[in-house]
Write an enzyme that holds these catalytic residues in place. Sequence first.
Site, mmCIF file in Angstrom:
data_model
loop_
_atom_site.group_PDB
_atom_site.id
_atom_site.type_symbol
_atom_site.label_atom_id
_atom_site.label_comp_id
_atom_site.label_asym_id
_atom_site.label_seq_id
_atom_site.Cartn_x
_atom_site.Cartn_y
_atom_site.Cartn_z
ATOM 1 N N SER A 221 69.259 47.224 29.345
ATOM 2 C CA SER A 221 67.908 46.694 29.411
ATOM 3 C C SER A 221 67.334 46.956 30.794
ATOM 4 O O SER A 221 68.081 47.118 31.762
ATOM 5 C CB SER A 221 67.989 45.195 29.135
ATOM 6 O OG SER A 221 66.732 44.667 28.835
ATOM 7 N N GLU A 290 64.337 48.773 18.999
ATOM 8 C CA GLU A 290 64.308 47.308 19.124
ATOM 9 C C GLU A 290 63.771 46.879 20.477
ATOM 10 O O GLU A 290 64.500 46.304 21.289
ATOM 11 C CB GLU A 290 65.731 46.758 19.001
ATOM 12 C CG GLU A 290 66.341 46.912 17.654
ATOM 13 C CD GLU A 290 67.848 46.709 17.670
ATOM 14 O OE1 GLU A 290 68.450 46.634 18.760
ATOM 15 O OE2 GLU A 290 68.427 46.639 16.593
ATOM 16 N N TYR A 334 70.032 38.344 38.456
ATOM 17 C CA TYR A 334 70.018 39.812 38.620
ATOM 18 C C TYR A 334 69.380 40.259 39.925
ATOM 19 O O TYR A 334 69.158 41.452 40.123
ATOM 20 C CB TYR A 334 69.244 40.486 37.469
ATOM 21 C CG TYR A 334 69.493 39.906 36.103
ATOM 22 C CD1 TYR A 334 70.740 40.018 35.505
ATOM 23 C CD2 TYR A 334 68.480 39.252 35.411
ATOM 24 C CE1 TYR A 334 70.977 39.490 34.247
ATOM 25 C CE2 TYR A 334 68.703 38.720 34.153
ATOM 26 C CZ TYR A 334 69.959 38.830 33.575
ATOM 27 O OH TYR A 334 70.182 38.304 32.335
ATOM 28 N N CYS A 361 68.548 21.755 42.749
ATOM 29 C CA CYS A 361 69.349 21.431 43.939
ATOM 30 C C CYS A 361 70.291 22.561 44.310
ATOM 31 O O CYS A 361 71.520 22.397 44.267
ATOM 32 C CB CYS A 361 70.134 20.156 43.679
ATOM 33 S SG CYS A 361 69.045 18.800 43.305
ATOM 34 N N GLU A 362 69.737 23.724 44.600
ATOM 35 C CA GLU A 362 70.548 24.872 45.015
ATOM 36 C C GLU A 362 69.709 25.753 45.918
ATOM 37 O O GLU A 362 68.541 26.004 45.608
ATOM 38 C CB GLU A 362 70.919 25.744 43.815
ATOM 39 C CG GLU A 362 71.816 25.088 42.854
ATOM 40 C CD GLU A 362 72.587 26.086 42.007
ATOM 41 O OE1 GLU A 362 72.754 27.239 42.415
ATOM 42 O OE2 GLU A 362 73.017 25.652 40.941
HETATM 43 N N1 LLP Z 1 68.671 45.531 21.175
HETATM 44 C C1 LLP Z 1 69.835 45.017 21.585
HETATM 45 C C2 LLP Z 1 71.040 45.218 20.777
HETATM 46 C C3 LLP Z 1 69.903 44.284 22.776
HETATM 47 O O1 LLP Z 1 71.065 43.782 23.187
HETATM 48 C C4 LLP Z 1 68.716 44.082 23.528
HETATM 49 C C5 LLP Z 1 68.751 43.310 24.778
HETATM 50 C C6 LLP Z 1 67.520 44.632 23.062
HETATM 51 C C7 LLP Z 1 67.527 45.355 21.878
HETATM 52 C C8 LLP Z 1 66.221 44.465 23.781
HETATM 53 O O2 LLP Z 1 66.215 45.055 25.029
HETATM 54 P P1 LLP Z 1 64.863 45.070 25.898
HETATM 55 O O3 LLP Z 1 63.878 45.982 25.195
HETATM 56 O O4 LLP Z 1 64.353 43.684 25.972
HETATM 57 O O5 LLP Z 1 65.291 45.587 27.200
HETATM 58 N N2 LLP Z 1 68.462 38.766 30.169
HETATM 59 C C9 LLP Z 1 68.321 40.123 30.661
HETATM 60 C C10 LLP Z 1 68.142 41.113 29.543
HETATM 61 C C11 LLP Z 1 69.225 41.062 28.495
HETATM 62 C C12 LLP Z 1 69.035 42.064 27.398
HETATM 63 C C13 LLP Z 1 69.968 41.811 26.274
HETATM 64 N N3 LLP Z 1 69.805 42.709 25.179
HETATM 65 C C14 LLP Z 1 67.164 40.189 31.658
HETATM 66 O O6 LLP Z 1 66.509 39.186 31.874
HETATM 67 O O7 LLP Z 1 66.917 41.228 32.253
#
Ligand code: LLP
Length: 433
Positions: A221, A290, A334, A361-362
């Site tokens: 991502s 996706e 990140y 609190c960090e």
């Molecule tokens: N498909 C699958 C199988 C995935 O695991 C993900 C994201 C997506 C699609 C969508 O990806 P996107 O288009 O949103 O990049 N929490 C992290 C991002 C975690 C992504 C997990 N999977 C952040 O805030 O950067």
Amino acid sequence: MIRDDLALTRQGPVPHHLLPDSAAVDERGHLSVGGVDLLALAEQYGTPLFVYDEEHLRTRCREAVAAFGDGVAYASKAFLCTAIAKLVHEEGMHIDVATRGELHVVLAAGVPPDRIVFHGNNKDADEIAEALAAGVGRIVIDSQDEIDRIEALVRAGANIPRVLIRVTPGVKAETHDFISTGQDDSKFGFGVRSGMAKAATERVIASTAMDLVGIHYHIGSQVFRVESMAEALRVVADFSAPYQLAELSVGGGIGVAYVEDERTPSIAAWASMVIEAADSLGVDAKLVAEPGRSIVASAGVTLYTAGTIKTLPGIRTYVAVDGGYGDNARPQLYGSDYTTFLPRCVEADRPNIVRLVGKHCESGDVLVMEAPVPDDLVVGDVIATPVTGAYGHSMGSNYNKVLRPPVVFVSNGVARLVVRRETTDDLLLTDLG
Ligand code: LLP
């Protein structure tokens, strides 16, 4: 990441490309989104507050559907509530869910089950049983254990699902390690290089408990280097060619610009790259994708109120707001960078660099390390962080029992509260004493 050579200085006004599409400046210099003054929203709903530009969301969904056609799914982990699930469904997208909880919310929104793609690296038997009973459109298989579970459930009478197999192409995307998933050493999918993908595919083809319709991969991502996406496609196209399956899912992952000097490919440009690469590789399968972040990230703005301003002589100024890590964990997880602006004077220069921090609190509860602000910022000002529509609300927490913020959709001059603010009583809902 594509850096703009004519880098806009961080200290000028916040650049328009970081704001929602409908962002406009009124005669008082206030920023409105969807025709609604952000300060009026802060007044009505309080802060912190997530504001989403509904037309912006719809435009991005239409762009994805126009580019990939039917089958393109919204990755709901980026931001999920029933309002967004309904919206993406109305705009013709399918929806990817990765847990029972996401499945539950999407079904509660009235999305037809056959439009749902069920992901997850550790789906338990109950989750799979629920998905089969609901009749989800696709299950993306991630392990041999999962194949065992589906076979057992089908033997016991469950519906035979259409499935894709998630493979790991052995390509490392240039992104933060925590969100890179295409390398050989990954908890996701079946490795192509190790032969695990071949073994799983052959097992599923031979199984009467599932109907294999395609191969899926997702290398990570917040990816800016389209070359790594093309490289992964080459590996997967080569792997899947002998099986002649109907679908090839390229996952999501296209990056978005968070700060002043970043630029990013559009959904349409990303799709063209993928489609051209697939054509040149002779891929016959229907391509699906996706996207999550690229649909919702820049549609969203978070509004906070500056509560405490503390200047440490010779060191820096800390501006503390009424939210923080609990509504945006990305900086802490990140090292993600964001920017800031004041909705009351969106075209003002931002000559002062402060550290925008939350109320948890960090010391790590930092929202923006180097936040540019106008020099007349005062306690009580509403301060905004743009591009917070993805992985903010969805990754929210109650740490320190801070209440999770509400979500408002704005469109054509009308605001619609789609998620209310948590109350202190909500904090006791699951507490049995
Ligand atoms: N498909 C699958 C199988 C995935 O695991 C993900 C994201 C997506 C699609 C969508 O990806 P996107 O288009 O949103 O990049 N929490 C992290 C991002 C975690 C992504 C997990 N999977 C952040 O805030 O950067």
